[in-house]
Design a protein around this motif. Sequence first.
Motif, PDB file in Angstrom:
ATOM      1  N   ALA A 130       1.033  -1.183  -0.191  1.00 32.11           N
ATOM      2  CA  ALA A 130       0.011  -0.028  -0.107  1.00 32.11           C
ATOM      3  C   ALA A 130       1.055   1.347  -0.037  1.00 32.11           C
ATOM      4  O   ALA A 130       1.944   1.330   0.678  1.00 32.11           O
ATOM      5  N   THR A 131       0.262   2.264  -0.785  1.00 33.30           N
ATOM      6  CA  THR A 131       1.272   3.598  -0.669  1.00 33.30           C
ATOM      7  C   THR A 131       0.523   4.579  -0.966  1.00 33.30           C
ATOM      8  O   THR A 131      -0.864   4.647  -1.650  1.00 33.30           O
ATOM      9  N   ASN A 132       0.673   6.045  -0.873  1.00 27.95           N
ATOM     10  CA  ASN A 132       0.170   7.162  -0.849  1.00 27.95           C
ATOM     11  C   ASN A 132       1.050   8.069  -1.686  1.00 27.95           C
ATOM     12  O   ASN A 132       2.215   7.991  -1.985  1.00 27.95           O
TER      13      ASN A 132
ATOM     14  N   TYR B   6      -7.017  12.376  -0.695  1.00 33.15           N
ATOM     15  CA  TYR B   6      -6.150  11.171  -0.848  1.00 33.15           C
ATOM     16  C   TYR B   6      -5.401  11.380  -1.979  1.00 33.15           C
ATOM     17  O   TYR B   6      -5.842  12.171  -3.111  1.00 33.15           O
ATOM     18  N   SER B   7      -4.441  10.381  -2.297  1.00 34.90           N
ATOM     19  CA  SER B   7      -3.876  10.199  -3.444  1.00 34.90           C
ATOM     20  C   SER B   7      -4.890   9.156  -4.092  1.00 34.90           C
ATOM     21  O   SER B   7      -5.803   8.881  -3.696  1.00 34.90           O
ATOM     22  N   THR B   8      -4.425   8.781  -5.029  1.00 35.57           N
ATOM     23  CA  THR B   8      -4.977   7.396  -5.746  1.00 35.57           C
ATOM     24  C   THR B   8      -4.690   6.261  -4.914  1.00 35.57           C
ATOM     25  O   THR B   8      -5.620   5.191  -5.018  1.00 35.57           O
ATOM     26  N   ASN B   9      -3.868   6.380  -3.884  1.00 36.31           N
ATOM     27  CA  ASN B   9      -3.813   5.280  -2.775  1.00 36.31           C
ATOM     28  C   ASN B   9      -4.012   3.949  -3.418  1.00 36.31           C
ATOM     29  O   ASN B   9      -5.038   3.195  -2.862  1.00 36.31           O
ATOM     30  N   PRO B  10      -3.155   3.324  -4.075  1.00 29.63           N
ATOM     31  CA  PRO B  10      -3.364   1.980  -4.516  1.00 29.63           C
ATOM     32  C   PRO B  10      -2.949   1.061  -3.522  1.00 29.63           C
ATOM     33  O   PRO B  10      -2.067   1.159  -2.634  1.00 29.63           O
ATOM     34  N   MET B  11      -3.420  -0.225  -3.837  1.00 26.33           N
ATOM     35  CA  MET B  11      -3.070  -1.517  -3.058  1.00 26.33           C
ATOM     36  C   MET B  11      -2.899  -2.475  -4.133  1.00 26.33           C
ATOM     37  O   MET B  11      -3.571  -2.546  -4.996  1.00 26.33           O
TER      38      MET B  11
ATOM     39  N   THR C 167       4.090   0.463   2.679  1.00 23.55           N
ATOM     40  CA  THR C 167       4.193  -0.442   3.360  1.00 23.55           C
ATOM     41  C   THR C 167       3.895  -1.793   2.706  1.00 23.55           C
ATOM     42  O   THR C 167       2.958  -1.820   1.859  1.00 23.55           O
ATOM     43  N   VAL C 168       4.850  -2.988   2.926  1.00 20.43           N
ATOM     44  CA  VAL C 168       4.757  -4.280   2.106  1.00 20.43           C
ATOM     45  C   VAL C 168       4.775  -5.228   3.346  1.00 20.43           C
ATOM     46  O   VAL C 168       5.704  -5.182   4.140  1.00 20.43           O
TER      47      VAL C 168
END
Length: 333
Positions: free
Chosen positions: A141-143, A158-163, A270-271
Motif C-alpha cells: 500500500a502507498t500514498n 487522498y492520493s490514488t492510494n493503490p493497493m 508498506t509491504v
Amino acid sequence: MSDEVLLDQSEAETLAIRACRAAGAAQSTARSLVDATLSAALFGPATLGFPHMLDYLDSFREGRINCHPTPTCERPFPAFFIADADRGIAQLGFDLALNDLAEAARTFGVAIFTQTNSYTAGELGYYVRRLAGEGLAGIAATNANAMVVAKAGGPAVYSTNPMAFGFPLGEGSLPLIIDQASSATAYVNIVAAAAEGRSIPEGWAVDETGMDTRDAARALAGALLPFGGRKGANLALMVEMLSAGLSGGPWSLDTPSFRSGNASPAVGLTVIAMMPGRPDDGLVERAHRQATRLQQHGVFIPGVDGIEYPKSPSQSLKVPRAVFETIKQIADA
C-alpha cells in the motif's frame, strides 16, 4: 512512421540505465529503477513502465529525488522493518531490505516492511511480484499527493492510494497480481488522455469546480473520484493509514507533488510478506488449481491472463515513440 518503437530487452535496459545516469542518478538508484521499469513493461501496466520513467528522470534533474541517497533500515521488532529512503526512490530502499524481509517472513510466517521519505512508489505490483518470486504472498500500500476527492464537490484529500496483492502460483506460472487504485482510474491514465487529446469516461474525475467532466485536461485541474463512491473512499482511507500512518510519512494532504517543484514527496510505503502455509501444505499448488478452475469459468486472473510466459529474452518491448525519443535525448545529453 509508427507511434511505437520496438526495442529488445537489453537495448531498452541499456538505454534506461544511460538516461538515469545522465539525469544524475547513482548506479544503485539507476539499477533499481530500471529493474522496476522493465518489470512493469513486461508484466504490469505499460503506462507504469517507460512512460512513468519520464517522471523519475524529470525529478532527478529537478531535485524531487535525491540522486545519491543512503537508505537506512531499522528492525525494532523481529519481523518489523522501518526504512527511511533518504528522499531517494522507493524501489531502492525495498530492494536493499528484500532478502532480510523474506528471511523474516519464512522464520515468523509474516513480516512487515514500512518506509517513508521516498519518491512515489511507481508500479505497486512490482513489490508483491518480487515477493512472489521468493515464494511469498504479499500486500502493498502507498500514498502520494492529494488528487482524489472523498465525494464529488469536496476537496482532494487522498492520493490514488493503490493497493496490490500477490500470490505465487508455483514454478512455471506467473503469480496472481492484483494492483489497483482506490480512485476510479490511475492518475497516469488521465495524464495520457490529456496528452493525446482523448476524452475520459464519466465518473473518473471532476473539474476545478467539482463538476463531473469527460475532459482530461480539466480533470488534471480538478481531481479524481474514488471508485464505488463511499466504499472506494473508505479503501483510500485504509491505504492512507497503512502507508502514511504505519510508516510515519506525510498524509496525502501534506505531500508535495511528484511532478512539479523541487521538494521530495517523502511518501509512505508498506509491504507485508506472508508465507503461503507450511512447505508441505501444498497451498501454492492448490491456489494454482483454483486459478485454473476460475479461468475455465471465464474469470480474468490478473497478473496471469494476457501475459506471455515464459518470455523470450529476444522478445521486443513496445515503447511509445515520444517517450523513447525523450529518454534517448536525456541519455545522449
